[in-house]
Motif scaffolding. Sequence first.
Motif, mmCIF file in Angstrom:
data_model
loop_
_atom_site.group_PDB
_atom_site.id
_atom_site.type_symbol
_atom_site.label_atom_id
_atom_site.label_comp_id
_atom_site.label_asym_id
_atom_site.label_seq_id
_atom_site.Cartn_x
_atom_site.Cartn_y
_atom_site.Cartn_z
ATOM 1 N N PHE A 146 30.364 -1.679 -15.629
ATOM 2 C CA PHE A 146 30.779 -1.664 -14.345
ATOM 3 C C PHE A 146 32.338 -1.043 -14.224
ATOM 4 O O PHE A 146 33.142 -1.174 -15.216
ATOM 5 N N PRO A 147 32.703 -0.365 -13.166
ATOM 6 C CA PRO A 147 34.240 0.256 -13.028
ATOM 7 C C PRO A 147 34.919 -1.070 -12.974
ATOM 8 O O PRO A 147 34.502 -1.837 -12.464
ATOM 9 N N SER A 148 36.018 -0.707 -12.771
ATOM 10 C CA SER A 148 37.247 -1.735 -12.296
ATOM 11 C C SER A 148 36.951 -2.120 -11.128
ATOM 12 O O SER A 148 36.522 -1.441 -10.047
ATOM 13 N N VAL A 149 37.293 -3.275 -10.661
ATOM 14 C CA VAL A 149 37.488 -4.146 -9.323
ATOM 15 C C VAL A 149 38.522 -3.059 -8.391
ATOM 16 O O VAL A 149 38.357 -2.825 -7.266
ATOM 17 N N ALA A 150 39.332 -2.544 -8.995
ATOM 18 C CA ALA A 150 40.506 -1.895 -8.153
ATOM 19 C C ALA A 150 40.034 -0.489 -7.909
ATOM 20 O O ALA A 150 40.234 -0.229 -6.644
ATOM 21 N N SER A 151 39.227 0.200 -8.802
ATOM 22 C CA SER A 151 38.584 1.161 -8.351
ATOM 23 C C SER A 151 37.385 1.150 -7.331
ATOM 24 O O SER A 151 37.244 2.114 -6.510
ATOM 25 N N LEU A 152 36.780 0.086 -7.274
ATOM 26 C CA LEU A 152 35.709 -0.165 -6.081
ATOM 27 C C LEU A 152 36.433 -0.730 -5.106
ATOM 28 O O LEU A 152 35.974 -0.033 -4.114
ATOM 29 N N THR A 153 37.678 -1.207 -5.072
ATOM 30 C CA THR A 153 38.236 -1.523 -3.604
ATOM 31 C C THR A 153 38.598 -0.414 -3.059
ATOM 32 O O THR A 153 38.835 -0.407 -1.866
ATOM 33 N N GLU A 154 39.375 0.405 -3.870
ATOM 34 C CA GLU A 154 39.995 1.718 -3.363
ATOM 35 C C GLU A 154 38.967 2.532 -2.579
ATOM 36 O O GLU A 154 38.864 3.132 -1.738
ATOM 37 N N ALA A 155 37.772 2.752 -3.585
ATOM 38 C CA ALA A 155 36.735 3.546 -2.747
ATOM 39 C C ALA A 155 36.070 3.006 -1.491
ATOM 40 O O ALA A 155 35.953 3.437 -0.631
ATOM 41 N N LEU A 156 35.903 1.523 -1.521
ATOM 42 C CA LEU A 156 35.375 0.829 -0.323
ATOM 43 C C LEU A 156 36.446 1.291 0.885
ATOM 44 O O LEU A 156 35.795 1.213 1.825
ATOM 45 N N SER A 157 37.721 1.200 0.727
ATOM 46 C CA SER A 157 38.743 1.102 1.645
ATOM 47 C C SER A 157 38.550 2.774 2.259
ATOM 48 O O SER A 157 38.654 2.727 3.301
ATOM 49 N N GLU A 158 38.323 3.652 1.393
ATOM 50 C CA GLU A 158 38.294 4.909 1.882
ATOM 51 C C GLU A 158 36.922 5.187 2.680
ATOM 52 O O GLU A 158 37.047 5.911 3.569
ATOM 53 N N LEU A 159 35.951 4.600 2.344
ATOM 54 C CA LEU A 159 34.700 4.817 3.005
ATOM 55 C C LEU A 159 34.678 3.894 4.359
ATOM 56 O O LEU A 159 34.372 4.704 5.253
ATOM 57 N N HIS A 160 35.347 2.891 4.349
ATOM 58 C CA HIS A 160 35.665 2.310 5.548
ATOM 59 C C HIS A 160 36.656 3.210 6.741
ATOM 60 O O HIS A 160 36.518 3.089 7.716
ATOM 61 N N LYS A 161 37.434 4.026 5.899
ATOM 62 C CA LYS A 161 38.537 4.658 6.623
ATOM 63 C C LYS A 161 37.659 5.978 7.359
ATOM 64 O O LYS A 161 37.799 6.185 8.610
ATOM 65 N N ARG A 162 36.850 6.553 6.637
ATOM 66 C CA ARG A 162 36.046 7.305 7.196
ATOM 67 C C ARG A 162 34.970 6.963 8.015
ATOM 68 O O ARG A 162 34.736 7.758 8.938
ATOM 69 N N MET A 163 34.584 6.036 8.020
ATOM 70 C CA MET A 163 33.668 5.387 9.089
ATOM 71 C C MET A 163 34.431 5.277 10.179
ATOM 72 O O MET A 163 33.921 5.560 11.692
#
Length: 220
Positions: A146-163
């Motif tokens: 699995f990727p790190s929690v930090a990288s997943l959290t950052e990607a999730l934040s970016e997706l919510h921003k785009r949404m």
Amino acid sequence: KQESCEQNHSSVAIETPEVIEAAADVKENTKAVSCSSTAGEMQMDIKEASRQQLLERVSQLENYKVLLSDLQAYIQSIQREIKDIQDSMVKMVLEHKKNLAAATQTRDLEEDKEGQTEDTKDSAKTEIDACLTPVDSCSSSSTGDFPSVASLTEALSELHKRMAEIPEDSKRFPFPDVLECCLVLLHIGSHHPFDLPADVQQLACDLLQKYGKTGTFLKV
């Protein structure tokens, strides 16, 4: 008396075999022409009906073009990415719990043993301490899946921003899965190539290539 003889002679002339045969030929030819004309009209009617049915099917599939919305496909692609990240984080937590339970069980077994050496104690303690660390450290160093929690959290934040940048009116109501609609229309087009309009087919292909890069759609 002479006129009566002439009338009888004419009647006899009409009823001769040659005249009767000629009359039969004329009747048969007239009947054949009539049948041929009727068959031709029936074929024309069938062709016209088939053409009308084809036009109706093309028109119906043309109306389905409204389902191939680029904006809705974009929204749904973001939603799929968010779900994939959330699933990955759930797997990481479950893996962490599994490792922690296994380490705890090992410690309990080692504590029950008599004559346990100091090396064994240190080894068990090290394993437990590793799994008691945050999920991010355990997932990146122990499992490697699995990727790190930090990288997943950052990607999730970016997706919510785009949404959040998408107008609320476009997200308010549910919309059919655009990529699934593309697949259905292309499936119809592969079996009935004359029914699917070329512009609808091209739009479906473009949307699949643009947004179908993950999960099941990538396999398809």
